[in-house]
Design a protein around this motif. Structure first.
Motif, PDB file in Angstrom:
ATOM      1  N   ILE A 419       0.845  -1.202   0.000  1.00  0.00           N
ATOM      2  CA  ILE A 419       0.000   0.000   0.000  1.00  0.00           C
ATOM      3  C   ILE A 419       0.879   1.251   0.000  1.00  0.00           C
ATOM      4  O   ILE A 419       0.658   2.185  -0.784  1.00  0.00           O
ATOM      5  CB  ILE A 419      -0.929   0.011   1.226  1.00  0.00           C
ATOM      6  N   TYR A 432      -6.721   2.957   2.766  1.00  0.00           N
ATOM      7  CA  TYR A 432      -6.420   1.798   3.612  1.00  0.00           C
ATOM      8  C   TYR A 432      -6.780   2.089   5.064  1.00  0.00           C
ATOM      9  O   TYR A 432      -7.415   1.265   5.744  1.00  0.00           O
ATOM     10  CB  TYR A 432      -4.945   1.444   3.483  1.00  0.00           C
ATOM     11  N   LEU A 468      -9.093  -5.935   2.361  1.00  0.00           N
ATOM     12  CA  LEU A 468      -7.788  -5.596   2.920  1.00  0.00           C
ATOM     13  C   LEU A 468      -7.529  -6.286   4.259  1.00  0.00           C
ATOM     14  O   LEU A 468      -6.531  -5.996   4.916  1.00  0.00           O
ATOM     15  CB  LEU A 468      -7.676  -4.080   3.087  1.00  0.00           C
ATOM     16  N   THR A 494      -5.882  -8.058  -3.235  1.00  0.00           N
ATOM     17  CA  THR A 494      -5.194  -7.518  -2.063  1.00  0.00           C
ATOM     18  C   THR A 494      -4.743  -8.604  -1.092  1.00  0.00           C
ATOM     19  O   THR A 494      -4.446  -8.325   0.060  1.00  0.00           O
ATOM     20  CB  THR A 494      -6.120  -6.525  -1.331  1.00  0.00           C
ATOM     21  N   VAL A 497      -1.466  -7.975   0.555  1.00  0.00           N
ATOM     22  CA  VAL A 497      -1.552  -6.998   1.647  1.00  0.00           C
ATOM     23  C   VAL A 497      -1.916  -7.703   2.950  1.00  0.00           C
ATOM     24  O   VAL A 497      -1.357  -7.413   4.014  1.00  0.00           O
ATOM     25  CB  VAL A 497      -2.597  -5.906   1.316  1.00  0.00           C
TER      26      VAL A 497
END
Length: 615
Positions: A419, A432, A468, A494, A497
């Motif tokens: 990110i 985020y 996320l 994602t 992440v």
């Protein structure tokens, strides 16, 4: 209705039912399934909860029905008739659609192809409810579940015979006991992990995510938990019956899987450590293609542990009953591939060898004379769903991007490198952080709706559309773990992440069955899943899969648009779920709503309806 059996710690099925009512009484209007039974002996937690639920109007502002006409069917489609979905035949109790044994045997055995995912076509899918085995009980709470599994939940004794001298599993009365042993650590996983920790920084949060290939009953992952390390364990559905099923009954993250011809369903640079303990994987074969796949998912600076053959073959070839030349050549190939991958050998002690992936592997290869490294041409190393493995090396990330992670748990709430660097298109640092605030609010409401979320009642949790990882981050606790699923059709990928935050997950397409056994999750969360798959596959197929993998008396939280949830509600009306549709926490004018449900307790033969094998 027949009396429900008692588990090893004297908790009856009825007590767990009352427990669930206490947490959800404010929102459920279909309580008849539980009213026929009383408290269970020794269920002090349930008794305590019921003392604190005198006021059932915790959040009356979320009552969907009172804001939308007052009648459950007032916003349904014109044809509001509910279709009853029948139970499947008893033979399907442990049915795994995409790893079905009879289907698997029709595929080539070369490179373990037959053990990979082979899902049934639409016309062969079951359209019935998978029954629990007779006598099924709620698994023990963690950490007791690590060591004990009720026999009725996975009634398979073959491993107690096959692995008797290796201390994997023992049958004692109405439970299986797991002493913590393994093929390479018959004296216990604790001592084995301590030996690894003398080389690998397991104790300080630097190593958080681990991959266990060919995990057996996942004792390595189970005992890593006390080190605050979470392992993604996998093993095929093969002759060693119920390995992954035992792992999940113990409360250990695991999926059915194999290293064969298809890439693993994990993003690049996901794991801090990968592990193989006598997993019988031919690492040096085919020019090291399997080691190259491990290299793809291993973070720079990550560790690879190989214990068992061929390590220390000179002293063990007789005990292993294998030719010296064969073992010598096998280890030679492994060493050559490891050098090609720029893995530095840190230790070889007894039958355990440990390598570390260099932080800047590309510069290492540039320094190698006559390096025969072939790099993968794919621009996206995370594009793996049903993609064939290749004999090539995944390039390291841009050296100008700092992907160094903080120790866990600090990394959980830090801005992940993907990110911060802008590697995930369309998601800024501010977005985020806003997503984290949103899920903090959502999960706070969930905990008011279902007071059992913090109790340890739900150990194995599945998030079907993880985004996320905000939902899982808010539930991070020694009591629970979350399998974060990244739908293959998600607009933004994602999953990398989520791993950078110190959590685990997997890619999956919800038009197909998940790679797990029935009854392996205590709670399922589905945020926007049905909107995402609205034009992709049938809602009924997705809901039947949710029912298959959800434990009896497990809970479901679905968050989606109201028009979608009305259709979902109509289907689950025939599925033996008790449910309630509620407004968004910000009020009735928000089109997004929340549906909560609990799967009723029933087992093979414990119902008045005829079973079916309808496909």
């Amino acid at each position: 209705m027949a009396n429900k059996p008692v588990s090893g710690d004297n908790r009856t099925r009825s007590s767990v039912s009352i427990f669930i009512i206490a947490g959800l009484c404010c929102f459920f209007y279909l309580l008849g399934a539980w009213q026929r039974s009383g408290f269970g002996k020794g269920d002090n937690i349930a008794l305590e909860v019921t003392k604190t639920t005198d006021d059932c109007n915790v959040m009356p502002n979320l009552n969907f029905e009172s804001h939308h006409g007052g009648q459950p069917g007032s916003v349904d489609e014109p044809d509001s008739k509910v279709k009853e979905i029948k139970p499947c035949d008893a033979q399907y109790t442990d049915y795994t659609p995409c790893q079905d044994q009879s289907r698997a045997m029709t595929f080539p055995r070369e490179n373990m192809n037959y053990r990979e995912r082979h899902c049934p076509p639409q016309e062969e899918k079951l359209h019935c409810l998978i029954p629990a085995p007779k006598g099924y009980v709620t698994p023990f709470s963690w950490p007791k579940s690590r060591d004990y599994v009720p026999y009725a939940n996975a009634p398979y004794k073959s491993l107690t015979v096959e692995k008797a001298i290796q201390n994997w599993i023992q049958y004692e009365g109405d439970v299986f006991r797991f002493p913590g042993g393994g093929t390479q650590f018959p004296q216990g996983a604790d001592k084995y992990i301590d030996q690894l920790a003398s080389v690998i920084p397991i104790d300080n949060g630097v190593v958080r995510t681990a991959l266990d290939t060919g995990c057996g009953v996942a004792s390595w992952g189970a005992y890593l938990w006390k080190k605050n390390v979470i392992a993604m364990s996998f093993a095929p559905r093969d002759s060693h019956e119920a390995q992954v099923q035992f792992a999940l009954e113990r409360g250990v993250p695991a999926v059915i899987g194999v290293l064969g011809t298809i890439k693993m369903p994990y993003p690049a640079r996901a794991f801090d450590m990968a592990h193989c303990s006598r997993c019988l994987i031919p690492w040096g074969a085919a020019d090291g293609i399997l080691m190259m796949e491990v290299d793809r998912v291993l973070r720079p600076g990550g560790y690879w542990v190989l214990s068992g053959p061929p390590i220390n073959w000179k002293n063990n070839y007789k005990a292993w009953q294998r030719p010296e030349d064969e073992l010598r050549e096998e280890q030679k190939k492994i060493e050559e591939v490891a050098k090609l991958l720029c893995w530095e050998k840190k230790s070889e002690n007894g039958e355990i060898a440990i390598w570390q992936k260099r932080m800047d592997a590309d510069s290492c290869r540039a320094a190698q004379e006559n390096s025969r490294a072939t790099f993968c041409e794919s621009a996206d190393p995370d594009d793996v769903w049903y993609k064939k493995m290749e004999t090539c090396i995944t390039r390291s990330p841009n050296p100008n991007i700092d992907e160094t992670l903080k120790p866990f748990p600090q990394r959980l709430n830090e801005v992940p490198p993907r990110i911060a660097s802008g590697s995930v298109s369309g998601i800024s640092v501010e977005q985020y952080q806003e997503d984290n605030r949103k899920w903090k609010k959502h999960v706070s409401v969930y905990k008011k709706i279902n007071k059992l979320l913090d109790s340890g009642r739900y150990r194995n949790i599945l998030d079907m559309n993880a985004g996320l990882g905000g939902f899982a981050a808010e539930l991070t606790s020694p009591k629970t773990w979350v399998m974060n699923v990244m739908p293959t059709i998600a607009k933004k990928n994602t999953l990398g992440v989520i791993y950078e935050r110190g959590m685990i997950g997997i890619y999956h397409d919800w038009c197909e069955a998940f790679s797990t056994y029935p009854r392996t999750y205590d709670l399922i969360h589905a945020n926007g899943v049905f909107s995402l798959y609205k034009d992709k596959c049938d809602f009924e197929d997705i809901l039947l899969e949710m029912d298959r993998i959800l434990r009896p008396e497990g809970a479901v939280i679905v968050r989606d648009e109201v028009d979608v949830l009305v259709k979902v509600r109509k289907i689950i009306g025939g599925m033996r779920w008790d449910f309630k549709l509620m407004d968004h926490e910000d009020g009735p004018l928000i089109p997004e709503k929340i549906l909560i449900a609990v799967k009723q307790y029933w087992t093979v033969g414990d119902n008045n309806n005829n079973s079916t094998s309808t496909r």
